[in-house]
Structure formats: C-alpha cells, structure tokens
Design a protein around this motif. Structure first.
Motif, PDB file in Angstrom:
ATOM      1  N   THR A  72       0.900  -1.162   0.030  1.00  0.00           N
ATOM      2  CA  THR A  72       0.132   0.142   0.059  1.00  0.00           C
ATOM      3  C   THR A  72       0.806   1.138  -0.068  1.00  0.00           C
ATOM      4  OG1 THR A  72      -0.017  -0.196   2.294  1.00  0.00           O
ATOM      5  CG2 THR A  72      -1.928  -0.975   1.178  1.00  0.00           C
ATOM      6  N   ASP A  73       2.232   0.938   0.147  1.00  0.00           N
ATOM      7  CA  ASP A  73       3.142   2.298   0.316  1.00  0.00           C
ATOM      8  C   ASP A  73       3.765   2.569  -1.185  1.00  0.00           C
ATOM      9  OD1 ASP A  73       4.803  -0.087   0.286  1.00  0.00           O
ATOM     10  OD2 ASP A  73       5.930   0.454   1.543  1.00  0.00           O
ATOM     11  N   VAL A  74       3.321   1.983  -2.318  1.00  0.00           N
ATOM     12  CA  VAL A  74       3.677   2.220  -3.571  1.00  0.00           C
ATOM     13  C   VAL A  74       2.824   2.786  -4.436  1.00  0.00           C
ATOM     14  CG1 VAL A  74       5.585   0.310  -3.206  1.00  0.00           C
ATOM     15  CG2 VAL A  74       3.410  -0.216  -4.216  1.00  0.00           C
ATOM     16  N   VAL A  75       3.207   3.375  -5.495  1.00  0.00           N
ATOM     17  CA  VAL A  75       2.059   3.391  -6.722  1.00  0.00           C
ATOM     18  C   VAL A  75       1.948   2.510  -7.734  1.00  0.00           C
ATOM     19  CG1 VAL A  75       1.755   5.127  -8.557  1.00  0.00           C
ATOM     20  CG2 VAL A  75       2.939   5.984  -6.526  1.00  0.00           C
ATOM     21  N   VAL A  76       0.663   1.768  -7.649  1.00  0.00           N
ATOM     22  CA  VAL A  76       0.479   0.618  -8.325  1.00  0.00           C
ATOM     23  C   VAL A  76      -0.219   1.082  -9.749  1.00  0.00           C
ATOM     24  CG1 VAL A  76      -0.732  -1.270  -8.712  1.00  0.00           C
ATOM     25  CG2 VAL A  76       0.108  -0.873  -6.412  1.00  0.00           C
ATOM     26  N   VAL A  77       0.425   0.610 -10.888  1.00  0.00           N
ATOM     27  CA  VAL A  77      -0.156   0.824 -12.043  1.00  0.00           C
ATOM     28  C   VAL A  77      -0.710  -0.280 -12.683  1.00  0.00           C
ATOM     29  CG1 VAL A  77       0.180   1.838 -14.411  1.00  0.00           C
ATOM     30  CG2 VAL A  77       1.469   2.746 -12.416  1.00  0.00           C
ATOM     31  N   PRO A  78      -2.000  -0.773 -12.733  1.00  0.00           N
ATOM     32  CA  PRO A  78      -2.353  -2.112 -13.222  1.00  0.00           C
ATOM     33  C   PRO A  78      -2.706  -1.885 -14.961  1.00  0.00           C
ATOM     34  CG  PRO A  78      -4.077  -0.932 -11.571  1.00  0.00           C
ATOM     35  CD  PRO A  78      -3.181   0.070 -11.899  1.00  0.00           C
ATOM     36  N   VAL A  79      -2.290  -2.657 -15.605  1.00  0.00           N
ATOM     37  CA  VAL A  79      -2.502  -2.336 -17.099  1.00  0.00           C
ATOM     38  C   VAL A  79      -2.482  -3.745 -17.699  1.00  0.00           C
ATOM     39  CG1 VAL A  79      -1.658  -1.019 -19.156  1.00  0.00           C
ATOM     40  CG2 VAL A  79      -0.667  -0.410 -16.953  1.00  0.00           C
ATOM     41  N   ALA A  80      -3.383  -3.963 -18.465  1.00  0.00           N
ATOM     42  CA  ALA A  80      -3.814  -5.057 -19.266  1.00  0.00           C
ATOM     43  C   ALA A  80      -2.856  -5.099 -20.721  1.00  0.00           C
ATOM     44  CB  ALA A  80      -5.238  -5.331 -19.699  1.00  0.00           C
ATOM     45  N   CYS A  81      -1.652  -5.274 -20.280  1.00  0.00           N
ATOM     46  CA  CYS A  81      -0.762  -5.025 -21.400  1.00  0.00           C
ATOM     47  C   CYS A  81      -0.979  -5.965 -22.825  1.00  0.00           C
ATOM     48  CB  CYS A  81       0.598  -5.195 -20.932  1.00  0.00           C
ATOM     49  SG  CYS A  81       1.212  -4.446 -19.450  1.00  0.00           S
ATOM     50  N   ASN A  82      -1.439  -6.954 -22.467  1.00  0.00           N
ATOM     51  CA  ASN A  82      -1.545  -7.911 -23.819  1.00  0.00           C
ATOM     52  C   ASN A  82      -2.855  -7.626 -24.464  1.00  0.00           C
ATOM     53  OD1 ASN A  82       0.089  -9.468 -21.960  1.00  0.00           O
ATOM     54  ND2 ASN A  82      -0.054 -11.036 -23.230  1.00  0.00           N
ATOM     55  N   GLU A  83      -3.978  -7.063 -23.958  1.00  0.00           N
ATOM     56  CA  GLU A  83      -5.043  -6.613 -24.378  1.00  0.00           C
ATOM     57  C   GLU A  83      -4.770  -5.183 -25.276  1.00  0.00           C
ATOM     58  OE1 GLU A  83      -5.323  -8.324 -21.421  1.00  0.00           O
ATOM     59  OE2 GLU A  83      -6.157  -9.977 -22.317  1.00  0.00           O
ATOM     60  N   VAL A  84      -4.259  -4.347 -24.487  1.00  0.00           N
ATOM     61  CA  VAL A  84      -3.959  -3.140 -24.992  1.00  0.00           C
ATOM     62  C   VAL A  84      -3.077  -3.255 -26.397  1.00  0.00           C
ATOM     63  CG1 VAL A  84      -2.565  -0.699 -24.587  1.00  0.00           C
ATOM     64  CG2 VAL A  84      -4.139  -1.818 -22.843  1.00  0.00           C
ATOM     65  N   ALA A  85      -2.003  -4.025 -26.170  1.00  0.00           N
ATOM     66  CA  ALA A  85      -1.085  -4.030 -27.345  1.00  0.00           C
ATOM     67  C   ALA A  85      -1.879  -4.871 -28.587  1.00  0.00           C
ATOM     68  CB  ALA A  85      -0.026  -5.214 -26.836  1.00  0.00           C
ATOM     69  N   LYS A  86      -2.920  -5.802 -28.380  1.00  0.00           N
ATOM     70  CA  LYS A  86      -3.494  -6.497 -29.442  1.00  0.00           C
ATOM     71  C   LYS A  86      -4.440  -5.267 -30.014  1.00  0.00           C
ATOM     72  CE  LYS A  86      -6.161 -10.710 -29.775  1.00  0.00           C
ATOM     73  NZ  LYS A  86      -6.931 -11.496 -29.063  1.00  0.00           N
ATOM     74  N   ASP A  87      -5.089  -4.447 -29.229  1.00  0.00           N
ATOM     75  CA  ASP A  87      -5.717  -3.466 -29.927  1.00  0.00           C
ATOM     76  C   ASP A  87      -4.815  -2.419 -30.833  1.00  0.00           C
ATOM     77  OD1 ASP A  87      -7.827  -4.475 -28.762  1.00  0.00           O
ATOM     78  OD2 ASP A  87      -7.960  -2.866 -27.091  1.00  0.00           O
ATOM     79  N   ALA A  88      -3.641  -2.385 -30.370  1.00  0.00           N
ATOM     80  CA  ALA A  88      -2.893  -1.566 -31.019  1.00  0.00           C
ATOM     81  C   ALA A  88      -2.127  -2.196 -32.341  1.00  0.00           C
ATOM     82  CB  ALA A  88      -1.520  -1.235 -30.138  1.00  0.00           C
ATOM     83  N   GLY A  89      -2.489  -3.474 -32.426  1.00  0.00           N
ATOM     84  CA  GLY A  89      -2.145  -4.311 -33.531  1.00  0.00           C
ATOM     85  C   GLY A  89      -1.543  -5.816 -33.559  1.00  0.00           C
ATOM     86  N   THR A  90      -0.749  -5.906 -32.374  1.00  0.00           N
ATOM     87  CA  THR A  90      -0.289  -7.108 -31.928  1.00  0.00           C
ATOM     88  C   THR A  90       0.080  -7.380 -30.531  1.00  0.00           C
ATOM     89  OG1 THR A  90       1.814  -8.798 -32.302  1.00  0.00           O
ATOM     90  CG2 THR A  90       2.072  -6.350 -32.469  1.00  0.00           C
ATOM     91  N   ALA A  91      -0.433  -8.618 -30.019  1.00  0.00           N
ATOM     92  CA  ALA A  91       0.027  -8.939 -28.538  1.00  0.00           C
ATOM     93  C   ALA A  91       1.523  -8.759 -28.350  1.00  0.00           C
ATOM     94  CB  ALA A  91      -0.930 -10.068 -28.326  1.00  0.00           C
ATOM     95  N   LYS A  92       2.139  -8.924 -29.327  1.00  0.00           N
ATOM     96  CA  LYS A  92       3.750  -9.169 -29.018  1.00  0.00           C
ATOM     97  C   LYS A  92       4.189  -7.903 -28.397  1.00  0.00           C
ATOM     98  CE  LYS A  92       4.620 -12.300 -32.588  1.00  0.00           C
ATOM     99  NZ  LYS A  92       4.981 -12.621 -34.156  1.00  0.00           N
ATOM    100  N   ALA A  93       3.558  -6.915 -28.447  1.00  0.00           N
ATOM    101  CA  ALA A  93       4.198  -5.574 -28.211  1.00  0.00           C
ATOM    102  C   ALA A  93       3.559  -5.090 -26.683  1.00  0.00           C
ATOM    103  CB  ALA A  93       3.513  -4.251 -28.989  1.00  0.00           C
TER     104      ALA A  93
END
Lengths: 186, 354
Positions: free
Chosen positions: A105-126
């Motif tokens: 609770t003493d850190v800044v947490v940044v949750p990101v669905a990296c694979n899905e966001v990348a897939k939307d950008a064109g490839t899950a590899k990114a």
C-alpha cells in the motif's frame, strides 16, 4: 536523480529489450546509465529480468536489492520483486497475465492489461511496450519522446515494426499518465 | 565520437579491433560468448580473421603462432577455458610473446557455474601455468574502462613482449553502459617487430622458443625475464582511490565489479559516523602495493571485499606487512554481494552502532 528499475517477465516477452530502450533513452537524456541482465540459468523457461539504473552521478552497483520501480509482466515476477520495491516506488502490473494486485500500500500501483492493449494496437507481442509506456507515464522518469527515438533506432533494420510498437508505447503511456495523479509519483 | 550503449563483452571486442587486433582464436563458453560472436561478425569486415578452434588448448596455441608471426592477436574465455590455456600461457611467457587474453570469470572450481566470480585472481596473478613467469593483469570496473584497458593491454603486451590478462567478471561482460572509443589504430602503422618470424630472406632466422636445455642458459633466460618483470613492476602500477582524502575510518580494498558495489556502499554511508574510503587496484599484477600502504596509513582499519573465498586479500595483507589488521568479506559461487552487505561489514569492523 538516481533511479533503479527492475523489468521482469518470462523469456520471450521482451523485458531485456524494453530495458535497453529505457537505458538508451536515459543516455540520450544525458544520464549515467547501466543495463544489467540476469543471465543465470533461470532465464531458460523461467523468469527473465534486467536492472536499469539511471543517475545524475557515476553509477556504483549495477544491480539492486531495492529498486525504485518494477515492471512485472507476469505473476512470478510480481511474486519475486514486489516486496523489494522501495516505499513510494512504482509497480506496473500486467493484469493480462497477473490475477492479483500488489498487496503493498506504500507504492504507486499501475495496473495495465498489457496484452489486450497491445492487441488493440495491432499485436499482442508489443505487450512489453505497453508496460514500458505505462511506467513512463506514471513515473515521468524519462521523456517518452527519447524512448520513441530509441525504439526507432533499435528497429532501424526492421522499420515495419516501428509504427505498431510506437502505438503500443503511446497507449501504455496514456494509461500510466491517467492513472497516476500528477502529484503522486513525480 | 558519440557514446554507444554496449555490453562489456562487445565493447572489449570493438576496442580490440580499434587497437589494431585483426586475429581472434577462441572457443565458446558462458558468460563471454558475446566476445567471439562480436569478433566473428566484425573481423571479416576489417580484413581480419576469426577462428573458432576445436578447443581452448588449440586456440591458445594458435595464439602462440600468430603472436610469433608478429600480429596483434587475442583470445577470450571464462574460467574453465582459461585453465585449459595455461600450458600455452606459460610457453608464451617463456617465449616472450605479446598476446592479450580476456578472462570473464565465472564461479569455480571445476565447471562451477556461469555466474560472476573473482576466484581466478590467484591463477591470473600468481602463475597458473608452470615456471617463474608473470603476466600483466588488468581489472576493469566499467564498460568504458574495459574498452580503454583493451587498448592499453595490446600496447603493454607489445612494449614488454609479454602476455597480458584482462580480468573481468560476468557482470562486466554482460552489463551495458555507454562507451566511447577514443582512438583507432591502423595495424599497418604499428612499430615493426624485428624479433618476429616473418620470413628470413636477407637476414638471420629468428627463433621463438622456450626450450633451454643448458642449466646456465635457462637460468640466464630467467634472470632476463625477472629484469623485465622488475621493469614492469616499476612502471605499470595503476590504481584509483575514492573518498580517501583526509583519511578514513575504514578503507575498503576491492577491484572490478566489487569496487563499484563498495562505491555505492560508501556513498550511502556519507554523512554517517563512519568515514569509508575505497582503494581500487586497476593492475592486479603488478600490484600497487606501495600506494595501498600509503593510503592505508591514513585509515583506521582495512577491509578487503571479493567475489571469492579470499585471494587478493593476501596481496593486501602483504602490503600491510602486519602493520594493520586486514578483514575480509567474500561471496562466491556466483553470488554477488550487495552494498548493504558491505555496509554491515564496515559497521561491524568500525564497531559503530548501526
């Protein structure tokens, strides 16, 4: 300014690459930088990580037990490094592959669905680029344009890959920016 | 020239080429494979030759031949591979051949592991092969210094007709840092080597050999080598100090990667009750014995830190001649100590409350 960042995932996710981009951008920004891969046997089939240090001063140890930042692209990486992050640090969590949030609770947490966001950008590899972008957006550690320049230079031999990775990086950056209030992590 | 972000191993390879090295003989082993990989790609571009030998034994004897022909030549390996080269190293020292050998150390003994270590200090500085011989040993602590010292290594090898070791560890080899290559030498511009076996048409044959069957001749050859080693010892000691001005409570002695870790520990302890300084030998042979003693005279206690069970500490104790107590802290097997461990050792030694 002195920042130590651990970037971790499983082999093939490209954590060494995003580490290099971060280090390269740091160098372009006039910082002292080191990039140190964990090259032990754990790379084969298990987790893979590297440590990037950016500093205004000559860098001593290129490895750290208590980083200021963590990009965790898979669950074993979060399990391994979460407790090590310094209080007030930034943890990027790839929620596409990690089914829990940090207990810290003493850190800044940044949750990101990296694979899905990348897939939307064109490839899950990114997915790695999304993770790096989110970290930059949340931490403002290095000018994202320098990272984009580093990406273009790194992919100079394969220019087809540049646009898709730039989009993934930018999308991650926007998510990181939006999640973290300007005062929290900067 | 602009700075480039490079791995230590790659920077060593590029620096060798910039120093006029056009020949590489080696055999793969982790954690230094990036050196032969880099050389296999780069040497053909500059008219050089890369040979992957059938073994380290073969590679080191190819080195003997190429150096005898007067070429700037190198090999690289890691601990177990270097052990296999030791016969040739002794022969090259005996025959006075200028070669550069890079050892990116990993944990031993035996096959050991692939992670960073400094446990080949004895092998590099005290022999390793047979006979009364010495090799210069250079120990870089950064990618830039690795590149700079590669240049020096070739110059020193030629100057003294002697094998030179570059002694790094897995961290130095695998780490990326910005590096700048300051000079580039055209091999054609290097001074001629009149002793080399380059074809004897019109002159007396040169012989490169380490065999002296007459005892008196071999003894004279040894005295000749010893005079050369004395000259090297007089001229070539290199070291660096950090935070030692005005004396310190504890002087840490460390080389290579460990010196960097100690530096971080020292920075973290600044402003605290214990003042800590660093003495970093850059040449491990010749060892900067006198400079270390001079620095230690203004220090309360001395702590040697190594990625070994205690090897360089013997040279530190020799420099102190019993005049100061020398404590030792080591991690081994591929475990790299953290700055926190160095801080704990320093505090314990200084008797300070933590």
């Amino acid at each position: 300014m002195h920042n130590e960042i651990v970037l971790a995932g499983f082999g093939g996710q490209g954590v060494l690459l995003i580490g290099k981009l971060l280090a390269y951008a740091g160098m372009k920004a006039g910082k002292e930088v080191t990039w140190m891969p964990a090259y032990g046997p754990e790379m084969r089939g298990g987790t893979c990580n590297c440590t990037v240090v950016l500093s205004d001063h000559q860098i001593g140890a290129p490895v750290t037990k208590h980083p200021h930042g963590l990009i965790a692209l898979n669950l074993p990486s979060l399990d391994k490094f979460e407790d090590a992050v310094k209080p007030g640090g930034v943890i990027v969590v790839n929620t596409s592959l990690i089914n829990r949030l940090p207990h810290r609770t003493d850190v800044v947490v940044v949750p990101v669905a990296c694979n899905e966001v990348a897939k939307d950008a064109g490839t899950a590899k990114a997915a790695n680029m999304v993770g790096l972008g989110a970290f930059l957006g949340a931490s403002q550690l290095v000018d994202v344009d320098l990272v984009k320049g580093a990406l273009e230079e790194t992919f100079a031999a394969r220019p087809k890959l540049v646009p898709i990775n730039l989009v993934a990086l930018s999308k991650g950056y926007e998510i990181g920016m939006a999640l973290v209030p300007a005062t929290a992590a900067r | 020239m602009a700075k480039k972000l490079m791995k230590g191993c790659e920077a060593i390879g590029e620096a060798a080429i910039k120093a006029g090295c056009r020949l590489f003989f080696g055999y793969p082993i982790t954690p230094q494979n990036e050196i032969p990989e880099y050389m296999s790609a780069r040497l053909p571009q500059v008219g050089g030759t890369f040979v992957q030998a059938e073994s380290e034994v073969a590679a080191s004897n190819m080195l003997y031949g190429a150096a005898g022909a007067g070429c700037r030549v190198m090999t690289s390996s890691s601990s177990p591979g270097i052990s296999l080269m030791m016969e040739a190293v002794s022969y090259m020292a005996g025959s006075e051949l200028p070669v550069v050998i890079v050892n990116i150390m990993r944990g031993g003994p035996g096959l050991g592991g692939i992670l960073p270590s400094q446990s080949d200090y004895f092998q590099a500085t005290k022999g390793g092969g047979h006979g009364d011989y010495r090799c210069l040993v250079l120990a870089p602590a950064s990618v830039q210094e690795a590149a700079d010292l590669m240049h020096e290594a070739f110059d020193l090898a030629d100057k003294y007709r002697n094998p030179v070791f570059m002694l790094g560890d897995g961290l130095i080899g695998q780490m990326m840092e910005p590096v700048e290559f300051k000079t580039e030498i055209d091999p054609a511009s290097l001074p001629p080597k009149p002793w080399a076996t380059t074809g004897c048409k019109g002159r007396n044959p040169n012989i490169i050999n380490s065999l002296y069957l007459a005892a008196e001749e071999l003894e004279e050859h040894n005295w000749h080598l010893q005079r050369k080693y004395a000259e090297i010892t007089k001229n070539e000691k290199r070291f660096e100090t950090y935070n030692t001005e005005g004396g310190c409570d504890v002087l840490v002695v460390a080389y290579g990667t460990v010196a960097r870790i100690a530096r971080t520990a020292i920075d973290e302890m600044k402003g605290g009750p214990v003042k800590v300084g660093l003495f970093r030998p850059i040449t491990l042979w010749p060892y900067p014995t006198e400079a270390l003693w001079e620095t230690a005279q203004n220090a309360g206690k001395v702590l040697t830190c190594e990625l070994s069970c205690g090897q360089m500490v013997e040279d530190v104790r020799y420099a102190m001649m019993g005049r100061k107590t020398v404590a030792f802290y080591g991690r081994t097997g591929g475990v790299v100590m953290g700055p926190d461990e160095v801080i704990a050792q320093v505090n314990q030694l200084a008797g300070a409350s933590v």
